[in-house]
Design an enzyme around this catalytic site. Sequence first.
Site, PDB file in Angstrom:
ATOM      1  N   GLU A   1       0.805  -1.220   0.000  1.00 33.12           N
ATOM      2  CA  GLU A   1       0.000   0.000   0.000  1.00 33.12           C
ATOM      3  C   GLU A   1       0.836   1.267   0.000  1.00 33.12           C
ATOM      4  O   GLU A   1       0.446   2.282  -0.588  1.00 33.12           O
ATOM      5  CB  GLU A   1      -0.973  -0.007   1.180  1.00 33.12           C
ATOM      6  CG  GLU A   1      -2.081  -1.057   1.073  1.00 33.12           C
ATOM      7  CD  GLU A   1      -1.618  -2.475   1.366  1.00 33.12           C
ATOM      8  OE1 GLU A   1      -0.472  -2.650   1.838  1.00 33.12           O
ATOM      9  OE2 GLU A   1      -2.396  -3.417   1.107  1.00 33.12           O
TER      10      GLU A   1
ATOM     11  N   HIS B   1     -10.966  -5.437   8.771  1.00 33.11           N
ATOM     12  CA  HIS B   1     -11.679  -5.113   7.536  1.00 33.11           C
ATOM     13  C   HIS B   1     -12.838  -4.154   7.805  1.00 33.11           C
ATOM     14  O   HIS B   1     -13.589  -3.830   6.886  1.00 33.11           O
ATOM     15  CB  HIS B   1     -12.220  -6.378   6.865  1.00 33.11           C
ATOM     16  CG  HIS B   1     -11.159  -7.238   6.241  1.00 33.11           C
ATOM     17  ND1 HIS B   1     -10.244  -7.938   6.978  1.00 33.11           N
ATOM     18  CD2 HIS B   1     -10.864  -7.489   4.936  1.00 33.11           C
ATOM     19  CE1 HIS B   1      -9.443  -8.614   6.159  1.00 33.11           C
ATOM     20  NE2 HIS B   1      -9.794  -8.355   4.925  1.00 33.11           N
TER      21      HIS B   1
ATOM     22  N   PHE C   1      -9.076  -2.294   1.650  1.00 33.39           N
ATOM     23  CA  PHE C   1      -9.924  -1.955   2.796  1.00 33.39           C
ATOM     24  C   PHE C   1      -9.263  -0.769   3.495  1.00 33.39           C
ATOM     25  O   PHE C   1      -8.027  -0.677   3.503  1.00 33.39           O
ATOM     26  CB  PHE C   1     -10.036  -3.134   3.770  1.00 33.39           C
ATOM     27  CG  PHE C   1     -10.918  -4.246   3.276  1.00 33.39           C
ATOM     28  CD1 PHE C   1     -12.269  -4.292   3.615  1.00 33.39           C
ATOM     29  CD2 PHE C   1     -10.400  -5.231   2.447  1.00 33.39           C
ATOM     30  CE1 PHE C   1     -13.089  -5.314   3.142  1.00 33.39           C
ATOM     31  CE2 PHE C   1     -11.216  -6.260   1.969  1.00 33.39           C
ATOM     32  CZ  PHE C   1     -12.567  -6.299   2.323  1.00 33.39           C
TER      33      PHE C   1
HETATM   34  C1  LIG Z   1      -1.861  -4.908   4.292  1.00 33.39           C
HETATM   35  C2  LIG Z   1      -2.900  -5.708   3.610  1.00 33.39           C
HETATM   36  N1  LIG Z   1      -3.289  -5.395   2.371  1.00 33.39           N
HETATM   37  C3  LIG Z   1      -4.253  -6.083   1.748  1.00 33.39           C
HETATM   38  C4  LIG Z   1      -4.876  -7.130   2.354  1.00 33.39           C
HETATM   39  C5  LIG Z   1      -5.992  -7.888   1.627  1.00 33.39           C
HETATM   40  N2  LIG Z   1      -5.545  -9.221   1.262  1.00 33.39           N
HETATM   41  C6  LIG Z   1      -5.794 -10.276   2.032  1.00 33.39           C
HETATM   42  S1  LIG Z   1      -5.069 -11.667   1.486  1.00 33.39           S
HETATM   43  C7  LIG Z   1      -4.400 -10.886   0.145  1.00 33.39           C
HETATM   44  C8  LIG Z   1      -3.534 -11.641  -0.795  1.00 33.39           C
HETATM   45  C9  LIG Z   1      -2.383 -12.282  -0.086  1.00 33.39           C
HETATM   46  O1  LIG Z   1      -1.618 -13.037  -0.968  1.00 33.39           O
HETATM   47  P1  LIG Z   1      -0.387 -13.905  -0.471  1.00 33.39           P
HETATM   48  O2  LIG Z   1       0.492 -13.058   0.389  1.00 33.39           O
HETATM   49  O3  LIG Z   1       0.224 -14.516  -1.636  1.00 33.39           O
HETATM   50  O4  LIG Z   1      -1.000 -14.978   0.498  1.00 33.39           O
HETATM   51  P2  LIG Z   1      -2.036 -16.140   0.120  1.00 33.39           P
HETATM   52  O5  LIG Z   1      -3.401 -15.534   0.187  1.00 33.39           O
HETATM   53  O6  LIG Z   1      -1.691 -16.639  -1.219  1.00 33.39           O
HETATM   54  O7  LIG Z   1      -1.855 -17.148   1.192  1.00 33.39           O
HETATM   55  C10 LIG Z   1      -4.787  -9.538   0.146  1.00 33.39           C
HETATM   56  C11 LIG Z   1      -4.415  -8.562  -0.880  1.00 33.39           C
HETATM   57  C12 LIG Z   1      -4.453  -7.436   3.664  1.00 33.39           C
HETATM   58  N3  LIG Z   1      -5.004  -8.435   4.365  1.00 33.39           N
HETATM   59  N4  LIG Z   1      -3.469  -6.719   4.261  1.00 33.39           N
END
Ligand SMILES: Cc1ncc(C[n+]2csc(CCOP(=O)(O)OP(=O)(O)O)c2C)c(N)n1
Lengths: 66, 326, 326, 347, 347
Positions: free
Chosen positions: B60, B129, B83
């Site tokens: 972000e 969230h 979010f």
């Molecule tokens: C700081 C932050 N930004 C955005 C999100 C929303 N979000 C939740 S899971 C995700 C993707 C995560 O991908 P990855 O790190 O590859 O983990 P995976 O879901 O594949 O286990 C996002 C963008 C979040 N939880 N925290």
Amino acid sequence: QAAKATGPYGRPLAVPAARKLARELGLELTAVAGSGPHGRIRVEDVRRAAEASAPAAAEPPSAPAP
Amino acid sequence: TQNLTMVQAINQALEQALENDERVLLFGEDVGKMGGVFRASDGLQGRFGEARVFDTPLAESGIVGFAVGIALAGFRPVAEVQFAGFLYPALDQILSHVGRYRHRTRGRYSLPLVVRAPYGGGVHTPEQHADSPEGLLAHTPGVKVVIPSNPERAKGLLLAAVADPDPVFFLEAIKLYRSVRAAVPTSPYTHPLGKARVVREGGAATLLCYGGMVEVCEKAAEVAQAEGVALEVLDLETLVPLDTEAVLASVRKTGRAVVVYEAMRTGGFGAEVAARIAEEAIDSLQAPVLRVAGWDSPYPPFSSIEHHYRPNAKRVLEAVETLLRF
Amino acid sequence: TQNLTMVQAINQALEQALENDERVLLFGEDVGKMGGVFRASDGLQGRFGEARVFDTPLAESGIVGFAVGIALAGFRPVAEVQFAGFLYPALDQILSHVGRYRHRTRGRYSLPLVVRAPYGGGVHTPEQHADSPEGLLAHTPGVKVVIPSNPERAKGLLLAAVADPDPVFFLEAIKLYRSVRAAVPTSPYTHPLGKARVVREGGAATLLCYGGMVEVCEKAAEVAQAEGVALEVLDLETLVPLDTEAVLASVRKTGRAVVVYEAMRTGGFGAEVAARIAEEAIDSLQAPVLRVAGWDSPYPPFSSIEHHYRPNAKRVLEAVETLLRF
Amino acid sequence: METLAYLSDEGIPKGNLPFDDDDLVRGYRALRRARFWDERASVLQRQGKLGVYPPYRGQEAAQVGTMLAFEPSDWLVPSYRESAAALTHGLPLATLILYWRAHPAGWRFPEGVNILPFYVPIATQLPQAVGLAHALRLRGAQNGSQPIVATFVGDGGTSEGDFHEALNFASVFEAPAVFIVQNNGWAISVPTTRQMKTKRVAARAAGYEMPGVTVDGNDLLAVWKVAQEAVARAREGGGPTLIEAMTYRVAPHTTSDDPSRYRTEEEAASWIGRDPVKRMRTALAHLTLWDDAQEEALLEELRAELEAAVREADDAPTPAPEEIVEHVFETMTPDQLRAWEVLRERA
Amino acid sequence: METLAYLSDEGIPKGNLPFDDDDLVRGYRALRRARFWDERASVLQRQGKLGVYPPYRGQEAAQVGTMLAFEPSDWLVPSYRESAAALTHGLPLATLILYWRAHPAGWRFPEGVNILPFYVPIATQLPQAVGLAHALRLRGAQNGSQPIVATFVGDGGTSEGDFHEALNFASVFEAPAVFIVQNNGWAISVPTTRQMKTKRVAARAAGYEMPGVTVDGNDLLAVWKVAQEAVARAREGGGPTLIEAMTYRVAPHTTSDDPSRYRTEEEAASWIGRDPVKRMRTALAHLTLWDDAQEEALLEELRAELEAAVREADDAPTPAPEEIVEHVFETMTPDQLRAWEVLRERA
Ligand SMILES: Cc1ncc(C[n+]2csc(CCOP(=O)(O)OP(=O)(O)O)c2C)c(N)n1
Ligand SMILES: Cc1ncc(C[n+]2csc(CCOP(=O)(O)OP(=O)(O)O)c2C)c(N)n1
Ligand SMILES: [Mg+2]
Ligand SMILES: [Mg+2]
Ligand SMILES: [Mg+2]
């Protein structure tokens, strides 16, 4: 001589403490002349008005109007 | 007009912004192929291509910093943060740069960027969230903060935000995304930033609110109406710059004010609204300025009790009663 | 007692904290060999060794996150962030974790950590070295915020912060670091968090302030006294949890309140103080609740005019006059 | 960079395995248990008996294999998808169920279970894991052994600044921490190819003078072995390691995600052939260490365990509204106390 | 990793130089100009005619050498120590003086000068530089050439999360950006050895599939050459490059720092032998391209330039208090307008 104060919505301008005192004394703010800027009613004004209408002050306070 | 949910209205605003101004670029996490986790950018990458609507890496601070650079080059970036609780990693960019750029360069550069983020609770989202960080943004010099409360306003305010010469944070209540449909004009239109909106007129007390709390206040006002008490509901819409005149005019008229917000009470934006009233309308006040807000705790991630956190009509009415009895 | 500057008093508090509790660790940028850019940790690495007093890489999110982990292991980290304006990269750790840990784990873990940071203006520092972000911290659930206003209080409050079971942000007004010397007891002592302090009694109006603004308010009160107006000065000291009772008691007594803070006015912590007064002491008010604060702009990095940003005694007295004339 | 694997895609051992038979069976049992819970979790979720849940199907070996290398006295600092890691490291199933029900009782992990909470804000737990590891090292050996830390992050999470800050702190402080990147191909809808240009996250380790290893994340034994090496290094003061487990998120991102919006079924299907549970079972069968009867007995055990856990979770007291303002500070502020009283009346 | 250098520590060319005589002289002149300003800045500061100032003595080659490779239509995104880079890229000296006087007129760089402000919050400008570079690429070639971006960060700054996020974005978007790390041994009092475990920041580039080059940062020609290659790559769509210039902060961190608290004078002295200006002058003398008379003439020019600039700076109007609330938004809010009126009365 203090002005009769009404705000733009027809209610007197008064500081909250003056309102409270008037409430306690059972005084209608419309009957109080304000000595503050813009005719604003101050605590002293309520006191003065109460002394001027001493008998009224003896009456039980009216219920707050919602 | 069309009958749209708020997220559809936002989607339409984004589409028209992209259509009418080549400088508009849309990006963020999952905004491309996926169309955003709430579908706010649904179909837009397909229509406008990957150069104008694209996914970014998951970072972000990077997203907002990237948007700053893009804006400096004369584009009009519209970034989505997934979010509002994930704006936090970007707060450094926001506090250190987004809000300072014009000031620091004495007007040479402006940052006509928009950051959109879903915010607020009420729909059983996972931890963090459901945050409402508008108070943090509103205490950041140089950024505007806009929070719409229905589909029609959302579209007009978002198009105004995109056209605005300064950075705008546009927070969208998740609770409202799909819960209401309303008639939304099909062609592009704007509502001016910086103006509050009287949602409902009344003389007994003013409810001051924004975003997800507007429907709560409207509901409270309806209940009060049934009992013969006419409440005025003022939707602030733009928190920065705040339409102080509208706030004061309403409170001077009614003499009573309740500020309603769902962020944690202490230090929230509602404190600013209350402080302005105490500063400038004191001699019209018939009663204290009350706040109905989130409690002083994180938004609870515990779904069976989370609804006790967010203000509801009942709590608002209790406050109104206190004012009327005062 | 010894005659110490505030930064010396802080240095002594840190030394005694390290001495009396093996769990205390001190770290941050340049805190080791250099002893901190303001010398707050001068001599401490030499005395307690590199394992307990050490430099970290230049990364504030890393520093605060690291402190969280260290606290979880049962230590009592005291981290320094070099200037409060550099807390911004750490706000994610603060908002997402520091304030939520106890809540999220239902009390299993607590975070007895302290983050110290110099804040505020008045001494011609470079850009972003004069920020006052206490309002952002105070709107973060689960963190305490303490701001001392003189050497004696600084020592006692800092030792209390280190002993506190919850995370405390301890902001130190740069302006006060060396400008005053005062008698400070040599042995360790604590002042309880959560209590405001009457600096000066008076009946005409209450000046509510903290940190660097306390001396400004005291000066205003002196000037007023010379003209026969007795102002009460209340030093809030702990912003979270706020000593609301002390605020209300004073305002109920004087009927008039001016809240003084140097952060940007809109959304600052002073709004919270004003809102609480409007909420709970309305009946006692003889006049509006005024705020004297930084203007709605970044703290100006332009040294020849920066002193026009920070509230001074004159502005405070103008507000008092408005109240008395009201 | 080479990717270590002991099993073929089908599960046939490629040579001598560096584990004895007991370990092989123990490893498979843990793996099968992880799969069992994940399958049931999605069912429970559809029945409304669980909240939003992030399944880890296809990633069991990456999580279980890692945690098998750690001792209960070590610490696990998971992200949100590490239910399997947590189960393997001793989180009671009933607690896990309550956690995913968003029931407060599930958010307080029992004493003695060295697992920090599941973290939602991506990558933010990593600097904390490093602080914890550093503190454990300062404290020194306990019962003759140095406790260390395991922490997980996704491919998406590697893009966050905290990932970098954590690796740098870990290397500068030589913290006894093992970083496991589950490179599962996706961050919600964003493929790894748009998340980073490098094909190997492990390549970043060199920039911190830290060993970086890429391992077949669908091969329990390869993950386990690599983790063992990292654990030994950390325990002996050799500092941190970055392990990249190449795997695939076969299931949706969470139970509320619809992957058809952004990927083809074929892609996911191609990974099912490399299913880590199937591969390991094939290996055991190949080595005649496991048969259908044993499998059925294990499933019976797991069913019983789940039933008991669900019952226990069901018995947790209904949360009270006032719990919202509890545990913000050790002592409530006056405002919180007032809120507490208001909320108490609502119960 | 090898460190490119064309000059010996004393300044003797090691072989053929990849620059023609005109360029060599032009390069030296820019270098000498940078040194001249920095020396005078510290004097002006002591006289109270400048605010806190971060000197760059010893780092001239790293900054000037880099910027010589760029065109005026390219963009410079500096940190706070890049006065030399800014001068080389066309920032008027009078503006620079006003900037370091903290005079508002110095904070508005003239139109046509493609330099973003000096940034105080460390590393935060890097993601912005990437956004700018990406946007320039979207816009495409201007007058037949693709404008690109140069951005600087210190060894200390590489520890911030934004450093990583920027490199990752740059590589994913193939942004035409050149990152220059001035590895000057220190971040205030913290030596590079405690800032990172790796000896070469350039080693991090591989983790982003980006070329990473370490260069002798006290050798103008080596820096210039390496920058030229990075510039050519970026301009032709080859994406970003990370350049690490090994150099040394000979002076205090800023004019208010006292380095004797954390380092010995010997250490700094040892670097003075490798002074980039002296080395380059020696090289030119060796090649008979420069003599004392030319040097004296150049100094005369520089003195005149400085005098004129100081005069121009002195003539800038006294800032008015109300400037504080100007330029926050394009249009003042009612509150700002009220503040503006109050402040105006103070003038
Ligand atoms: C700081 C932050 N930004 C955005 C999100 C929303 N979000 C939740 S899971 C995700 C993707 C995560 O991908 P990855 O790190 O590859 O983990 P995976 O879901 O594949 O286990 C996002 C963008 C979040 N939880 N925290
Ligand atoms: C985010 C942030 N944290 C801390 C500081 C304070 N600070 C200013 S310069 C500096 C050291 C920077 O070192 P380096 O990046 O190596 O650059 P150099 O000073 O050597 O040019 C620090 C810690 C800052 N300006 N910004
Ligand atoms: Mg960050
Ligand atoms: Mg992933
Ligand atoms: Mg440096």
